[in-house]
Write a protein that holds these residues in place. Structure first.
Motif, PDB file in Angstrom:
ATOM      1  N   SER A  87      40.085  39.825  31.416  1.00 27.15           N
ATOM      2  CA  SER A  87      39.267  39.278  32.493  1.00 27.15           C
ATOM      3  C   SER A  87      40.122  38.888  33.694  1.00 27.15           C
ATOM      4  O   SER A  87      41.266  38.446  33.564  1.00 27.15           O
ATOM      5  CB  SER A  87      38.509  38.047  31.987  1.00 27.15           C
ATOM      6  OG  SER A  87      37.885  37.357  33.048  1.00 27.15           O
ATOM      7  N   SER A  88      39.529  39.013  34.886  1.00 26.95           N
ATOM      8  CA  SER A  88      40.211  38.559  36.097  1.00 26.95           C
ATOM      9  C   SER A  88      40.351  37.047  36.125  1.00 26.95           C
ATOM     10  O   SER A  88      41.129  36.501  36.917  1.00 26.95           O
ATOM     11  CB  SER A  88      39.438  39.029  37.335  1.00 26.95           C
ATOM     12  OG  SER A  88      38.116  38.506  37.333  1.00 26.95           O
ATOM     13  N   GLU A  89      39.614  36.351  35.267  1.00 26.37           N
ATOM     14  CA  GLU A  89      39.712  34.898  35.201  1.00 26.37           C
ATOM     15  C   GLU A  89      41.047  34.452  34.604  1.00 26.37           C
ATOM     16  O   GLU A  89      41.473  33.319  34.829  1.00 26.37           O
ATOM     17  CB  GLU A  89      38.564  34.329  34.359  1.00 26.37           C
ATOM     18  CG  GLU A  89      37.179  34.588  34.936  1.00 26.37           C
ATOM     19  CD  GLU A  89      36.074  34.116  34.019  1.00 26.37           C
ATOM     20  OE1 GLU A  89      36.411  33.574  32.938  1.00 26.37           O
ATOM     21  OE2 GLU A  89      34.901  34.275  34.367  1.00 26.37           O
ATOM     22  N   LEU A  90      41.679  35.332  33.846  1.00 29.69           N
ATOM     23  CA  LEU A  90      42.964  34.991  33.238  1.00 29.69           C
ATOM     24  C   LEU A  90      44.078  35.599  34.067  1.00 29.69           C
ATOM     25  O   LEU A  90      44.216  36.823  34.140  1.00 29.69           O
ATOM     26  CB  LEU A  90      43.023  35.507  31.797  1.00 29.69           C
ATOM     27  CG  LEU A  90      44.368  35.329  31.071  1.00 29.69           C
ATOM     28  CD1 LEU A  90      44.785  33.868  31.066  1.00 29.69           C
ATOM     29  CD2 LEU A  90      44.277  35.874  29.649  1.00 29.69           C
ATOM     30  N   GLN A  91      44.851  34.762  34.699  1.00 27.74           N
ATOM     31  CA  GLN A  91      45.994  35.197  35.495  1.00 27.74           C
ATOM     32  C   GLN A  91      47.234  34.451  35.012  1.00 27.74           C
ATOM     33  O   GLN A  91      47.221  33.217  34.938  1.00 27.74           O
ATOM     34  CB  GLN A  91      45.759  34.907  36.983  1.00 27.74           C
ATOM     35  CG  GLN A  91      44.539  35.594  37.565  1.00 27.74           C
ATOM     36  CD  GLN A  91      44.721  37.093  37.711  1.00 27.74           C
ATOM     37  OE1 GLN A  91      45.823  37.574  37.933  1.00 27.74           O
ATOM     38  NE2 GLN A  91      43.638  37.846  37.588  1.00 27.74           N
ATOM     39  N   LEU A  92      48.278  35.173  34.705  1.00 25.37           N
ATOM     40  CA  LEU A  92      49.538  34.545  34.326  1.00 25.37           C
ATOM     41  C   LEU A  92      50.359  34.337  35.589  1.00 25.37           C
ATOM     42  O   LEU A  92      50.754  35.295  36.255  1.00 25.37           O
ATOM     43  CB  LEU A  92      50.295  35.419  33.330  1.00 25.37           C
ATOM     44  CG  LEU A  92      49.560  35.717  32.016  1.00 25.37           C
ATOM     45  CD1 LEU A  92      50.467  36.483  31.052  1.00 25.37           C
ATOM     46  CD2 LEU A  92      49.057  34.439  31.361  1.00 25.37           C
ATOM     47  N   THR A  93      50.600  33.077  35.916  1.00 24.66           N
ATOM     48  CA  THR A  93      51.301  32.746  37.145  1.00 24.66           C
ATOM     49  C   THR A  93      52.805  32.903  36.973  1.00 24.66           C
ATOM     50  O   THR A  93      53.321  33.049  35.858  1.00 24.66           O
ATOM     51  CB  THR A  93      50.996  31.300  37.553  1.00 24.66           C
ATOM     52  OG1 THR A  93      51.558  30.414  36.562  1.00 24.66           O
ATOM     53  CG2 THR A  93      49.487  31.063  37.647  1.00 24.66           C
TER      54      THR A  93
END
Length: 359
Positions: A323-329
């Motif tokens: 999902s685009s909701e999960l982003q690893l910074t």
């Protein structure tokens, strides 16, 4: 995060690898990817090794019915092998059921990726897999070879390439081949669409040599062991090291516990779980999966299915990993990297991808 956003340096034990930012030119999206032969598959693949018998008895009718929940979630790509017990039969029975339900329509087409693992001696062909899977064309045959000293693997791949040219096989792929042999095969003019290898937060050997070669030759990596058999989850956060057969009750748990021991031990593994859990508002499994999905050349991650076992699907976690909701910074990756700095070099200990199966 996109492929081009991923940091160019990655640490694996005592080695720091620089990964070139080569554009990944395959057709891909957050949820699906198109292999070089044109087959579009889900980036989360349903793995059927768990029905091989190494994870306990399997009720085949229940396993067949258990596939429906994955298809309902649009997870329509299944990975199996001719040596995974009844896996091809289970797929075939469900495939037949699905075709008979006219209300599903064309959007529910399955993708069946199987493997050919020849036994020592004369080599047979793949018509048996076609019959078991109840298909007229094999979507993908992932070829595995046990002994590199026996050069007949080149002959076998030539035969499979002929079958591909004849329309019997759509995608010709490999399983657990190392970089040296992958290069040897491609130099023969054999087009390989993917190589299935072990790849996780713990085992990052593909980043050393394999990724660069695959990016240069339009080859996807399909990864397994990404969740370490379930060990990369909240279930094991803060827990004492499992040692008994009762605690390590599946083949996957036993296998990946040994890899953790080689990688850095249970204490370092706890540090990794804690770091991932603290920095994200989702499951450890989703982060571990997304970390590998974001790696260059990775086409998809294979998540094992416990078909027929209630509440064992973990479908929501799998979908969230895409999902685009999960982003690893950048901060997330730096925190994970800080833990990985303390690990051992698995490439030096185990060899390149798949070498552990040939020692």
């Amino acid at each position: 995060m996109t492929f081009s956003d991923f940091p160019s340096a990655l640490h694996t034990g005592s080695t720091t690898i620089t990964v070139p930012r080569v554009p990944f030119t395959h057709h891909s999206s957050a949820f699906s990817v198109r292999l070089s032969g044109g087959l579009e598959i889900c980036r989360i693949l349903n793995g059927l090794w768990q029905v091989s018998g190494a994870h306990g008895p399997v009720d085949i009718p229940e396993a067949v019915q258990g596939m429906q929940v994955y298809v309902d979630a649009c997870l329509t790509t299944f990975d199996m092998a001719d040596i995974y017990g009844p896996a091809e039969d289970i797929f075939g029975q469900f495939n037949q059921q699905l075709r008979s339900k006219t209300s599903f329509g064309p959007t529910k087409t399955l993708q069946g990726l199987t493997k050919w693992v020849p036994q020592p001696g004369p080599m047979d062909h793949k018509q048996s897999s076609m019959a078991r899977m109840q298909v007229e064309t094999l979507d993908s045959v992932q070829f595995h070879w046990r002994d590199y000293e026996d050069k007949r693997y080149l002959d076998a791949l030539g035969h499979l390439s002929d079958l591909q040219q004849g329309g019997i096989i759509r995608e010709l792929a490999l399983t657990n081949f190392d970089t040296q042999r992958l290069e040897e095969i491609t130099k023969r003019g054999i087009q390989i669409s993917s190589n299935q290898v072990q790849y996780s937060l713990i085992d990052q050997r593909p980043a050393v040599k394999m990724e660069k070669f695959c990016l240069a030759h339009n080859i996807h990596l399909l990864t397994y062991g990404t969740l370490a058999g379930g060990l990369l989850s909240e279930r094991y956060l803060g827990k004492a090291k499992p040692t008994t057969r009762q605690e390590l009750h599946t083949a996957s748990l036993s296998k990946y516990k040994k890899i953790i021991d080689s990688w850095g031990g249970w204490g370092l593994f706890q540090d990794l779980l804690d770091t991932v859990a603290r920095r994200n508002r989702c499951s450890i499994a989703s982060v571990a999966t997304r970390f590998i999905l974001d790696r260059p050349a990775v086409g998809g991650v294979i998540i094992g299915c416990r078909l027929g076992i209630t509440r064992a699907e973990h479908i929501e976690e799998s979908l969230h990993s895409c999902s685009s909701e999960l982003q690893l910074t950048t901060e997330d990756l730096a925190a994970i990297e800080g833990v990985l700095q303390g690990s051992r070099d698995l490439l030096a200990l185990m060899g390149d991808c798949g070498d552990e199966y040939r020692k």
